[in-house]
Design a protein around this motif. Structure first.
Motif, PDB file in Angstrom:
ATOM      1  N   TYR A 171     -42.026 -41.022 -67.006  1.00 40.48           N
ATOM      2  CA  TYR A 171     -40.606 -41.345 -67.005  1.00 40.48           C
ATOM      3  C   TYR A 171     -40.090 -41.345 -68.436  1.00 40.48           C
ATOM      4  CZ  TYR A 171     -40.709 -43.135 -62.159  1.00 40.48           C
ATOM      5  OH  TYR A 171     -40.821 -43.275 -60.795  1.00 40.48           O
TER       6      TYR A 171
ATOM      7  N   GLN B   3     -37.116 -43.214 -70.705  1.00 38.32           N
ATOM      8  CA  GLN B   3     -36.192 -44.341 -70.678  1.00 38.32           C
ATOM      9  C   GLN B   3     -35.388 -44.381 -71.969  1.00 38.32           C
ATOM     10  OE1 GLN B   3     -37.825 -48.323 -70.273  1.00 38.32           O
ATOM     11  NE2 GLN B   3     -35.951 -49.069 -69.314  1.00 38.32           N
TER      12      GLN B   3
ATOM     13  N   GLY C  21     -32.190 -47.068 -67.084  1.00 39.01           N
ATOM     14  CA  GLY C  21     -33.399 -47.164 -66.292  1.00 39.01           C
ATOM     15  C   GLY C  21     -34.304 -45.968 -66.509  1.00 39.01           C
ATOM     16  N   PRO C  22     -35.554 -46.089 -66.096  1.00 42.38           N
ATOM     17  CA  PRO C  22     -36.476 -44.961 -66.206  1.00 42.38           C
ATOM     18  C   PRO C  22     -35.995 -43.777 -65.369  1.00 42.38           C
ATOM     19  CG  PRO C  22     -37.660 -47.010 -65.770  1.00 42.38           C
ATOM     20  CD  PRO C  22     -36.221 -47.294 -65.581  1.00 42.38           C
TER      21      PRO C  22
END
Lengths: 117, 113
Positions: free
Chosen positions: A35, A37, A42-43
């Protein structure tokens, strides 16, 4: 249990340089996620592996980003060349297979914070 | 793919105040729902989860969340917050038939002592 291990924790590079991040998931976790970020957000999923197969890389900017998960365990995420906008935290997470206790629950690493100057 | 929206970007409360953080998702099928928390300087960690059954789920540290299917919502609640609850809270959803986990933008909670 060591948890999800990521390195490096911090990396500062100049734009146009390459950078690589490494992730060691929890032993036995077959699903691995990368992910991104950004600060205050948010991720956002970049890529998801089930064992060594990338099953979802639709959000990975393939012109400069690449990832691999050899032997279905450790994974690396590479950016070449890096751009200013790539400054962010890169998170790795893992989870067990579907049907296994704890499936769908992600365990995150500490993240790799990238600063591109 | 599913998506998640969190209504509040930053919430500031005094200790002992009640908390409710909103979360809505969009997905037409069966979902699993999660709240993750990130304390300052720490990893993202699971706060609570809903897979099926009782729509009111309880997590760690006195947090609970209620799944309201008709509203596509999974709001997080705590009756009385503490200074140590200061953190960033993320709602997440994945479709029940795969491992594609999507996160909301997060809500930063500041609890004043």
């Amino acid at each position: 249990e060591a948890g999800v291990v990521q390195s490096p924790r911090y990396k500062i590079i100049e734009k146009k340089q390459p950078v690589a991040f490494w992730c060691n998931p929890i032993s036995g976790h077959n699903t691995l996620y990368w992910y991104l970020q950004n600060l205050g957000q948010g991720p956002e999923l970049l890529i998801r592996y089930e064992n060594e197969e990338a099953v979802d890389d639709s959000q990975l900017p393939k012109d400069r980003f690449s990832a691999e998960r050899l032997k279905g365990v450790d994974s690396t995420l590479k950016i070449q060349p890096a751009e200013l906008g790539d400054s962010a935290v890169y998170l790795c997470a893992s989870s067990p297979d579907r049907g296994v206790v704890g499936a769908n629950v992600l365990t995150f690493g500490a993240g790799s914070r990238l600063t591109v100057l | 793919a599913q998506s998640v929206s969190q209504h509040n970007h930053h919430v500031i409360l005094s200790e002992a105040a009640s908390l409710e953080l909103g979360c809505n998702y969009s997905y037409g099928g069966t979902v699993n729902l999660f709240w993750y928390v990130q304390y300052p300087g720490q990893h993202l960690q699971l706060l609570l989860k809903y897979f099926s059954g009782d729509p009111l789920v309880k997590g760690i540290k006195g947090f609970e969340a209620e799944f309201i299917k008709s509203k596509f919502s999974f709001n997080l609640r705590k009756p009385s917050v503490q200074w140590s609850d200061t953190a960033e809270y993320f709602c997440a959803v994945n479709a029940a038939n795969n491992n594609d986990m999507r996160f909301g933008a997060g809500t930063r909670l500041t609890v004043k002592p």
